[in-house]
Design an enzyme around this catalytic site. Structure first.
Site, mmCIF file in Angstrom:
data_model
loop_
_atom_site.group_PDB
_atom_site.id
_atom_site.type_symbol
_atom_site.label_atom_id
_atom_site.label_comp_id
_atom_site.label_asym_id
_atom_site.label_seq_id
_atom_site.Cartn_x
_atom_site.Cartn_y
_atom_site.Cartn_z
ATOM 1 N N ARG A 222 0.705 -1.200 -0.181
ATOM 2 C CA ARG A 222 0.030 0.145 -0.118
ATOM 3 C C ARG A 222 0.901 1.044 -0.105
ATOM 4 O O ARG A 222 0.509 2.292 -0.761
ATOM 5 C CB ARG A 222 -1.072 -0.085 1.053
ATOM 6 N N PHE B 111 -11.263 -4.816 -5.673
ATOM 7 C CA PHE B 111 -11.375 -5.562 -4.487
ATOM 8 C C PHE B 111 -10.921 -4.749 -3.531
ATOM 9 O O PHE B 111 -9.662 -5.061 -2.562
ATOM 10 C CB PHE B 111 -10.466 -6.739 -4.620
ATOM 11 N N SER C 150 -17.484 -5.600 -3.455
ATOM 12 C CA SER C 150 -18.594 -6.304 -3.566
ATOM 13 C C SER C 150 -19.432 -6.199 -1.988
ATOM 14 O O SER C 150 -20.605 -6.291 -1.911
ATOM 15 C CB SER C 150 -18.679 -7.741 -3.747
ATOM 16 N N ASP D 15 -6.616 -6.755 -6.114
ATOM 17 C CA ASP D 15 -6.329 -7.328 -5.015
ATOM 18 C C ASP D 15 -7.213 -8.504 -4.581
ATOM 19 O O ASP D 15 -8.048 -8.492 -3.567
ATOM 20 C CB ASP D 15 -5.698 -6.660 -3.852
ATOM 21 N N CYS E 52 -3.043 -13.896 -3.877
ATOM 22 C CA CYS E 52 -2.741 -14.368 -2.340
ATOM 23 C C CYS E 52 -3.103 -15.826 -2.340
ATOM 24 O O CYS E 52 -3.382 -16.414 -1.049
ATOM 25 C CB CYS E 52 -3.508 -13.597 -1.198
HETATM 26 N N1 SAH Z 1 -6.734 -4.359 -1.121
HETATM 27 C C1 SAH Z 1 -7.574 -4.892 0.332
HETATM 28 C C2 SAH Z 1 -7.692 -6.435 0.648
HETATM 29 C C3 SAH Z 1 -8.800 -7.042 -0.434
HETATM 30 S S1 SAH Z 1 -9.161 -8.438 0.198
HETATM 31 C C4 SAH Z 1 -6.546 -4.236 1.532
HETATM 32 O O1 SAH Z 1 -5.646 -3.813 1.043
HETATM 33 O O2 SAH Z 1 -7.147 -4.046 2.645
HETATM 34 C C5 SAH Z 1 -10.387 -9.008 -1.247
HETATM 35 C C6 SAH Z 1 -11.698 -8.239 -1.176
HETATM 36 O O3 SAH Z 1 -12.292 -8.686 -2.496
HETATM 37 C C7 SAH Z 1 -12.542 -8.462 -0.003
HETATM 38 O O4 SAH Z 1 -13.002 -7.506 0.536
HETATM 39 C C8 SAH Z 1 -14.035 -9.303 -0.755
HETATM 40 O O5 SAH Z 1 -15.049 -8.841 -0.191
HETATM 41 C C9 SAH Z 1 -13.739 -8.636 -2.111
HETATM 42 N N2 SAH Z 1 -14.342 -9.499 -3.165
HETATM 43 C C10 SAH Z 1 -14.226 -10.658 -3.456
HETATM 44 N N3 SAH Z 1 -14.946 -11.130 -4.777
HETATM 45 C C11 SAH Z 1 -15.421 -9.934 -5.073
HETATM 46 C C12 SAH Z 1 -16.017 -9.485 -6.549
HETATM 47 N N4 SAH Z 1 -16.283 -10.474 -7.444
HETATM 48 N N5 SAH Z 1 -16.018 -8.304 -6.713
HETATM 49 C C13 SAH Z 1 -15.646 -7.303 -5.816
HETATM 50 N N6 SAH Z 1 -15.050 -7.591 -4.725
HETATM 51 C C14 SAH Z 1 -15.054 -8.892 -4.470
#
Ligand code: SAH
Length: 393
Positions: free
Chosen positions: A209, A225, A248, A297, A337
């Site tokens: 980040r 995400f 989401s 991510d 991940c």
């Molecule tokens: N980048 C973030 C962590 C991401 S974790 C950070 O630094 O804190 C992955 C995220 O993707 C989760 O919040 C999950 O709710 C979301 N997610 C999962 N599938 C998804 C989709 N199809 N579309 C949008 N978000 C999604």
């Protein structure tokens, strides 16, 4: 002490100090879940002490290869002390009050995860062995860290494989668990340790980040995400022109908005979109939108290698869309991940995505998990997070 006897020729991985003993390597074993067993090779020679997981394919996890050692409360105090002092000495300790204190196998404590969010600890007991020593571990953690409050998030799927029921709630102390305030590189975040994903925050992405923050100045940014807006807030702090954060989960977006408000980022533009990233990127592509910096991510799409094929399709799809949405000279910070997708496979998926998008692209940096998520060399499974910073020509 009860014993676990290995089949002939199955002690090789233990000689390399890998801590897992799979069911297929076991000639015979007996004992209660979590009990410490003496592991013997097929000639009867003791080679390790390990915690018994009768229900799991990972039938035992090694505590120590020194069979003269005692596995007792002082053993756990020693291991926890080592893990905590390793973090105290990390440079990142000067920049945050939120760190992973215990990273399972890589800290010699198979199945235990402990994250610190300021003065609240969050613990996950994910295997029968650490479950057996739960009380001792909790007491030691409190003593070593001085944290009065320990929230337990033993609700990860992997507990089922161990035959363990989920357990969630304060194991020690009591506090407001839904918004623990933390600081990361001068930025404020709120962590919902009770309802949030995993233990509440993705500490493994801390330095990435920070990297995105350094790259964001003047750029049109898309954070795919976004969860609670970690990358989005970092990009704004780095002077991004505009950020679009797509996620989401409504709960995560609520916390993301609070995280934005918790920082003095006046005048900066951000749009939160509650949507499926896979669908929304298509929409943005069809509208002809362009971005200068895209972060992807996604959640763990392939927990094990068995899921790799489907996961590869999803990774390719979303990265291909990102390449289409990137302006020339734009940057893509793309992550996986998934333990089931190796760094090599991930790179080839991203290469395939660029090719199919008709984009010329170069890797200019590689990402991994932050240093408070160490990877013991004998346990390569500990390395799950990988990422690429790709420049579109
Ligand atoms: N980048 C973030 C962590 C991401 S974790 C950070 O630094 O804190 C992955 C995220 O993707 C989760 O919040 C999950 O709710 C979301 N997610 C999962 N599938 C998804 C989709 N199809 N579309 C949008 N978000 C999604």
């Amino acid at each position: 002490m009860n014993a676990l006897v290995l089949k002939q020729g199955r002690e090789k991985s233990l000689r390399r100090r890998h801590p897992w003993i799979f069911s297929g390597a076991v000639e015979k074993a007996g004992g209660k879940p979590g009990e410490t067993l003496e592991v013997r090779d097929s000639s009867g020679k003791p080679v390790a002490l390990a915690a018994y997981s009768p229900k799991s394919q990972i039938r035992a996890r090694v505590w120590t290869f020194d069979v003269a050692e005692s596995v007792d409360a002082s053993f756990f105090r020693r291991k926890l002390q080592q893990a905590v002092s390793l973090r105290d000495r990390l440079p990142t300790a000067r920049h945050t009050n939120a760190m992973r204190l215990v990273h399972g196998e890589s800290d010699g404590l198979p199945g235990l995860v402990v994250d610190r969010y300021a003065d609240v600890l969050v613990a996950q007991f994910l295997a029968a062995g650490v479950e057996r020593w739960r009380e001792e571990i909790l007491d030691c953690l409190k003593e070593i860290t001085g944290c009065e409050a320990i929230f337990e998030r033993s609700d990860a799927e992997v507990r089922k494989l161990e035959g363990l029921q989920p357990r969630v709630g304060f194991a020690r102390g009591n506090q407001n668990a839904s918004r623990c305030p933390i600081i990361e590189h001068g930025l404020n975040f709120r962590v919902d340790v009770a309802q949030g994903q995993k233990t509440g925050f993705f500490l493994d992405q801390r330095e990435n980040r920070q990297r995105v923050r350094a790259l964001a100045a003047g750029r049109e940014v898309l954070d795919g995400f976004s969860y609670t807006g970690g990358f989005a807030v970092a990009a704004l702090a780095g002077g991004a022109k505009q950020v679009t954060a797509i996620e989401s989960s409504a709960d995560a977006l609520q916390v993301a908005k609070e995280n934005l408000a918790a920082n003095p980022l006046a005048g900066s533009g951000i749009e939160f979109v509650q949507a499926d990233v896979f669908k929304h990127l298509r929409l943005l592509r069809d509208k002809g939108e362009r971005y200068d910096l895209i972060v992807l991510d996604p959640p763990k799409l392939a927990p094990t290698a068995a899921h790799a094929k489907n996961a590869a399709r999803a990774y390719k799809d979303v990265n291909l869309l990102a390449f289409k949405l990137l302006a020339p000279g734009g940057l893509l910070a793309t992550f996986s991940c998934s333990g089931g997708v190796s760094a090599e496979l991930f790179q080839s998926i991203v290469a395939g995505a660029a090719l199919d998008a008709g984009a010329q692209a170069k890797i200019i940096e590689r990402f991994a998990a932050a240093a408070d998520h160490p990877v013991a060399l004998e346990f390569p499974e500990g390395e799950y997070l990988k990422g690429l910073l790709v420049l579109k020509g």
